[in-house]
Design a protein around this motif. Structure first.
Motif, short mmCIF file in Angstrom:
data_model
loop_
_atom_site.label_atom_id
_atom_site.label_comp_id
_atom_site.label_asym_id
_atom_site.label_seq_id
_atom_site.Cartn_x
_atom_site.Cartn_y
_atom_site.Cartn_z
N ASP A 27 4.35 -2.75 -9.69
CA ASP A 27 4.50 -2.51 -8.27
C ASP A 27 5.90 -2.85 -7.79
N ALA A 28 6.45 -3.96 -8.29
CA ALA A 28 7.80 -4.37 -7.90
C ALA A 28 8.84 -3.37 -8.42
N LEU A 29 8.59 -2.83 -9.61
CA LEU A 29 9.52 -1.86 -10.19
C LEU A 29 9.65 -0.63 -9.30
N LEU A 30 8.53 -0.12 -8.83
CA LEU A 30 8.55 1.09 -8.00
C LEU A 30 9.22 0.85 -6.65
N GLU A 31 9.37 -0.40 -6.27
CA GLU A 31 9.97 -0.73 -4.98
C GLU A 31 11.48 -0.97 -5.07
N ILE A 32 12.05 -0.97 -6.26
CA ILE A 32 13.48 -1.23 -6.42
C ILE A 32 14.29 -0.14 -5.72
N LEU A 39 17.14 2.54 -13.69
CA LEU A 39 16.60 2.95 -14.98
C LEU A 39 17.66 3.62 -15.85
N SER A 40 18.58 4.33 -15.23
CA SER A 40 19.67 4.93 -16.00
C SER A 40 20.53 3.87 -16.64
N GLN A 41 20.73 2.77 -15.96
CA GLN A 41 21.50 1.66 -16.50
C GLN A 41 20.80 1.06 -17.72
N CYS A 138 5.20 10.40 -5.93
CA CYS A 138 5.20 8.94 -6.00
C CYS A 138 6.14 8.48 -4.89
N ILE A 139 5.61 7.73 -3.92
CA ILE A 139 6.34 7.35 -2.72
C ILE A 139 6.35 5.84 -2.61
N ASN A 140 7.51 5.24 -2.32
CA ASN A 140 7.55 3.79 -2.18
C ASN A 140 7.13 3.37 -0.77
N SER A 141 7.14 2.07 -0.52
CA SER A 141 6.65 1.56 0.76
C SER A 141 7.52 2.00 1.93
N ARG A 142 8.75 2.40 1.65
CA ARG A 142 9.67 2.83 2.70
C ARG A 142 9.52 4.32 3.03
N GLY A 143 8.59 4.98 2.36
CA GLY A 143 8.37 6.39 2.61
C GLY A 143 9.31 7.30 1.84
N GLU A 144 10.03 6.76 0.86
CA GLU A 144 10.97 7.54 0.06
C GLU A 144 10.26 8.09 -1.18
N ILE A 145 10.40 9.39 -1.42
CA ILE A 145 9.85 9.97 -2.64
C ILE A 145 10.75 9.55 -3.80
N ILE A 146 10.20 8.80 -4.75
CA ILE A 146 11.00 8.31 -5.87
C ILE A 146 10.70 9.06 -7.16
N GLY A 147 9.67 9.88 -7.16
CA GLY A 147 9.36 10.61 -8.38
C GLY A 147 8.15 11.50 -8.22
N ARG A 230 3.26 8.83 8.77
CA ARG A 230 3.32 8.77 10.22
C ARG A 230 2.27 7.78 10.73
N ASP A 231 2.72 6.70 11.38
CA ASP A 231 1.80 5.67 11.90
C ASP A 231 0.90 5.11 10.81
N ASN A 232 1.44 4.94 9.60
CA ASN A 232 0.68 4.41 8.48
C ASN A 232 1.59 3.54 7.64
N THR A 233 1.02 2.60 6.92
CA THR A 233 1.80 1.73 6.05
C THR A 233 1.16 1.63 4.68
N PHE A 234 2.01 1.49 3.66
CA PHE A 234 1.57 1.37 2.28
C PHE A 234 2.43 0.29 1.61
N PRO A 235 1.99 -0.95 1.58
CA PRO A 235 2.82 -2.07 1.12
C PRO A 235 3.37 -1.91 -0.29
N THR A 236 2.65 -1.23 -1.17
CA THR A 236 3.14 -1.02 -2.54
C THR A 236 3.38 0.46 -2.82
N GLY A 237 3.49 1.26 -1.78
CA GLY A 237 3.70 2.69 -1.96
C GLY A 237 2.38 3.41 -2.17
N THR A 238 2.48 4.69 -2.45
CA THR A 238 1.28 5.50 -2.62
C THR A 238 1.59 6.74 -3.44
N PHE A 239 0.54 7.43 -3.86
CA PHE A 239 0.65 8.74 -4.52
C PHE A 239 0.04 9.78 -3.59
N LEU A 240 0.69 10.93 -3.49
CA LEU A 240 0.21 12.00 -2.63
C LEU A 240 0.14 13.30 -3.43
#
Length: 275
Positions: A27-32, A39-41, A138-147, A230-240
């Motif tokens: 969970d922490a990894l997906l939030e980096i 990961l490239s590094q 794959c979306i992090n808690s900030r609403g950013e699509i990371i994968g 929108r008007d929702n929270t996901f502390p560890t992100g979510t899958f859509l």
């Protein structure tokens, strides 16, 4: 770059070369912040390792919820209208396909998600079930699509068709979803030409096969993610899951022992038997 969660640790595959990710919490990894660069590094600075055995690959989920969008492909709109015409709900699907607001619904908790290779569950009170192959964000808690990964939104067409209010029962039950085998780590959406291919094997013979491309997806991944958050929270992100453009004909239903293979270009193949 592909990110895998396995029984023996976390790995990345970069251009055919595998690297182990230093021991960390999934969970922490997906939030980096800047996950792709991080990961490239690792890929550039760590030695190559042997690929994990296929049987050890787990679904790329620990505490995230799984949500899904519906009627985002014209084929899905048509199928939903056909299955619900006797219940008077056909126009719902026609209207939501053209509406500004998409259909978004809750799909699964982590315990309801099957790993690659694990059997998914066919409901005992449904006689018309189909897999729904879907590009999954794959979306992090900030609403950013990371994968992006492969998803199977296993669905009961007869239960949903009987009454649209039965959607939660048609969609959410034990082992009703599958994710994997990996997350394609990138912020930009896959190309519109990206193919999604579905093959269902029955007793060693292909019982159904179909294909679509992301060019047929009516809404953008960013649009769908924006409505979900929108008007929702996901502390560890979510899958859509973003909807399906491949629906077997009305005469087809899954049977116990069927094997469902869903392949998305650039990500891989998600395989699950039905039981």
């Amino acid at each position: 770059m592909l990110l895998y969660r396995t029984a023996s640790g976390i790995f990345i595959e970069n251009a055919g070369t595998w690297h182990a990710v230093p021991e960390t919490n999934w969970d922490a990894l997906l939030e980096i912040a800047g996950l792709a660069a991080y990961l490239s590094q690792i890929a550039a600075s760590s030695p190559a390792v042997a690929a994990p055995v296929t049987e050890s690959i787990l679904a790329p989920i620990v505490s995230q919820e799984v949500w899904a969008a519906g009627v985002t492909y014209f084929r899905s709109r048509t199928a939903r209208m056909e299955e619900s015409k006797d219940a008077g709900g056909g126009s719902f699907y026609d209207r939501v396909y053209a509406a500004e607001r998409p259909e978004i619904f809750f799909k699964a908790t982590p315990q309801r998600v099957a790993h690659p290779g694990q059997a998914m569950h066919l409901r005992s009170d449904s006689k018309w079930m189909v897999p729904e192959p879907e590009l999954t964000l794959c979306i992090n808690s900030r609403g950013e699509i990371i994968g992006y990964t492969v998803g199977n939104d296993l669905s009961c067409r007869d239960i949903e068709g009987e009454n649209p209010l039965y959607l939660p029962q048609a969609k959410c039950f034990k082992l009703c979803a599958a994710l994997g085998p990996a997350i394609l780590i990138q912020t930009e959406a896959p190309a519109p030409t990206t193919r999604i291919h579905l093959q269902i094997d029955r007793a060693g013979v292909v019982a159904f096969e179909g294909e679509t491309t992301l060019s047929q997806l009516k809404r953008t991944p960013q649009e769908l993610a924006g409505f979900l958050y929108r008007d929702n929270t996901f502390p560890t992100g979510t899958f859509l899951m973003t909807g399906t453009g491949i629906v077997p004909g009305d005469e087809f239903t899954l049977q116990s022992g069927d094997v469902v293979n869903i392949t998305i270009d650039g990500i891989g193949t998600l395989m699950n038997p039905m039981a």
